[in-house]
Scaffold this active site. Structure first.
Site, PDB file in Angstrom:
ATOM      1  N   GLU A 156     -10.788  42.036  33.210  1.00  0.00           N
ATOM      2  CA  GLU A 156     -10.854  40.647  33.656  1.00  0.00           C
ATOM      3  C   GLU A 156     -12.315  40.211  33.645  1.00  0.00           C
ATOM      4  O   GLU A 156     -13.155  40.825  34.310  1.00  0.00           O
ATOM      5  CB  GLU A 156     -10.273  40.510  35.060  1.00  0.00           C
ATOM      6  CG  GLU A 156      -8.773  40.721  35.130  1.00  0.00           C
ATOM      7  CD  GLU A 156      -8.210  40.633  36.535  1.00  0.00           C
ATOM      8  OE1 GLU A 156      -7.133  40.063  36.706  1.00  0.00           O
ATOM      9  OE2 GLU A 156      -8.875  41.157  37.467  1.00  0.00           O
ATOM     10  N   ASN A 194      -4.445  40.975  40.622  1.00  0.00           N
ATOM     11  CA  ASN A 194      -4.234  41.240  42.047  1.00  0.00           C
ATOM     12  C   ASN A 194      -3.727  40.027  42.809  1.00  0.00           C
ATOM     13  O   ASN A 194      -3.231  40.155  43.931  1.00  0.00           O
ATOM     14  CB  ASN A 194      -5.519  41.762  42.691  1.00  0.00           C
ATOM     15  CG  ASN A 194      -5.745  43.229  42.395  1.00  0.00           C
ATOM     16  OD1 ASN A 194      -4.793  43.987  42.244  1.00  0.00           O
ATOM     17  ND2 ASN A 194      -7.004  43.629  42.299  1.00  0.00           N
TER      18      ASN A 194
END
Length: 515
Positions: A156, A194
């Site tokens: 990411e 997440n």
């Protein structure tokens, strides 16, 4: 392409498991790599450990002996931060504390050049806040690798509020040049993976807390019906219960205690008891030598019904009708309204009617106990490929209805797990919430739809991305499931997001236009 030239030195600060993994990735890609750790001698130990990993790559024929020797020659432990001068990129993988990361980056600014990228591997802290300590915050970017970094492809690339677009582009292209799959995302709590993944754990824990099913059964249904690589309980045992709970708590706090991210009391008790998963020997499962792994609840064999009556369109479960016919069970069609629903069933959706008069319906988020003699079956990623299907049998369901429903799915070659009276069951409620958070993330500019799906497939091994799942199921169906769950538990946890509502309306309009 703006990737760093291979001659440019890369530094990694922090030499734990993640730091070593990131260093190995940069090293194998061809960069000179410098390692630094505040603990004297730790950088040298990490370099030795990386050398052992390079030897294993040679043994597995993933690296030549010459390539290993060249990589070792490019790896240098640094005795102080001053040894990182001249690096084009520094990736920090130190303790997950904002003050520690800010202090490190402030010190690095006095050592490295103005054009050096400063990247944080944080998984839960704000990249904006970390970069806020810098004189040049535009050079700070998030490079969130997934553990183990040498094996997992996803990275990411997180842009903080002040991150220069050129810095993010260089980090993105460098990660791609290293053989990774980078996805760009904004600096929001949990980033993409997440943030979107929280319901996978939360809904499994909620079903367990509501005594709907035991962990082994929930895991089996998620794997064998939902198509997930691992169930939520075995995955959190692998991650570490303390680590998983910490991320959940961090995201919950960062979203100002949004009820959709509320941590689980059952998981809190597990952590408090020291049962952290594989690393402690016990978690939801017992990993000690000689311990037996509990199996999922599986129904005893039952007779298949001679026929079923199909009322209306089964929606995401429509392929079941072909499977039932292939199993030699007669499917009788019944006259319905123009919109596909009998008048008497208009408020209860579509379903199958069993010979005994009981009904079998796809889980839609409504409380099974509120229905008449109806057994619900759970959503499957692919009913043909699924090897297990969950049924929810409320007290109102007649034993004959449960037996006929069980025998029907067993005749299709599926194992059957009968769970408790749980709205939305297991897979349906989990997927609906994953879709909702993914649609909301895209609408808020966290990442593109393509990057969200890529992140969830590669970061947590989902069988398909949530946006792809939405296209398969229909956004309106997802919104309906969440709306029904919200009626059952009006805390806000299941309320469909405005983004999902807009998404559903847009999908309906597009379908109407195309037809």
């Amino acid at each position: 392409m703006t990737a760093l030239d291979l001659s440019s030195p890369v530094a990694v600060v922090g030499t734990g498991t993640m730091g070593q993994g990131i260093a190995q990735v940069a090293l194998v890609a061809g960069h000179p790599v410098r390692l630094y750790d505040t603990v004297p001698g730790r950088a040298r130990e990490a370099a030795d450990a990386i050398g052992v990993r390079l030897d294993r790559l040679v043994e597995k024929e993933r690296l030549t002996g010459a390539g290993r020797d060249a990589a070792r020659a490019r790896l240098t432990p640094a005795e102080s931060l001053d040894g990182l001068a001249g690096c084009a990129l520094v990736v920090e993988a130190v303790v997950e504390r904002l003050d520690a990361k800010q202090e490190l980056f402030r010190a690095l600014e006095d050592v490295v050049g103005d054009d050096c990228l400063l990247a944080t591997n944080t998984s839960s802290l704000s990249v904006t806040a970390i970069g806020g300590a810098l004189r040049r915050p535009g050079r700070c970017v998030g490079l969130h690798f997934f553990n183990p970094a040498p094996l997992l492809p996803l990275v990411e690339v997180v842009s903080g509020f002040a991150t220069d677009p050129a810095s993010a582009a260089r980090a993105h292209d460098t990660a791609r040049a290293w053989g990774k799959t980078p996805v760009g995302c904004a600096d929001t709590p949990g980033f993409v993976v997440n943030r979107v993944a929280r319901p996978f754990y939360a809904e499994a824990l909620a079903v367990h807390e509501d005594r709907g099913a035991d962990p082994a059964t929930i895991d089996a249904v998620l794997r064998e019906s939902g198509g997930f690589r691992m169930g939520a309980f075995e995955l959190t045992d692998l991650i570490g219960q303390d680590v998983n709970e910490s991320v959940t708590h961090s995201v919950w706090q960062a979203f100002f205690q949004d009820v959709r991210f509320t941590p689980s009391l059952a998981q809190r008790r597990l952590v408090e008891s020291g049962r952290l998963g594989r690393k402690s020997g016990r978690g939801w499962y017992d990993y000690r030598e000689g311990a037996e792994r509990p199996g999922p609840h599986t129904a005893e064999p039952a007779d298949a019904p001679a026929y079923v009556v199909a009322r209306g369109d089964l929606g995401p479960a429509g392929e079941l009708l072909a499977l039932i016919r292939e199993a030699g069970i007669e499917v009788r069609a019944e006259d319905v309204r123009a919109d596909g629903v009998r008048t008497e069933d208009a408020d209860r959706g579509t379903r199958l009617v069993l010979p005994g008069g009981g009904r079998l319906a796809l889980a839609d988020g409504r409380a099974p106990a509120a229905s008449r003699d109806t057994v619900h079956f759970d959503l499957a990623l692919d009913y043909r490929a699924a090897t297990r299907v969950a049924l929810s049998a409320p007290p109102s369901a007649a034993p004959r209805t449960v037996a006929e429903a069980t025998g029907l799915f067993q005749a299709l070659g599926k194992k059957v797990s009968v769970i408790g009276d749980v709205p939305g069951m297991i897979v349906a409620r989990t997927v609906a919430r994953l879709v909702d958070l993914a649609v909301e993330a895209v609408a808020k500019g966290v990442a593109t739809a393509e990057d969200v799906d890529t992140a969830m497939r590669l970061g947590v091994n989902y069988p398909v991305g949530p946006l792809e799942w939405s296209r398969r199921l229909g956004a309106d169906w997802v919104r309906g499931v969440l709306g029904n769950l919200h009626e059952c538990a009006p805390s806000g946890r299941y309320a469909p997001s405005p983004a999902l509502t807009r998404h559903a309306y847009a999908a309906d309009e597009q379908e109407g236009t195309s037809s």
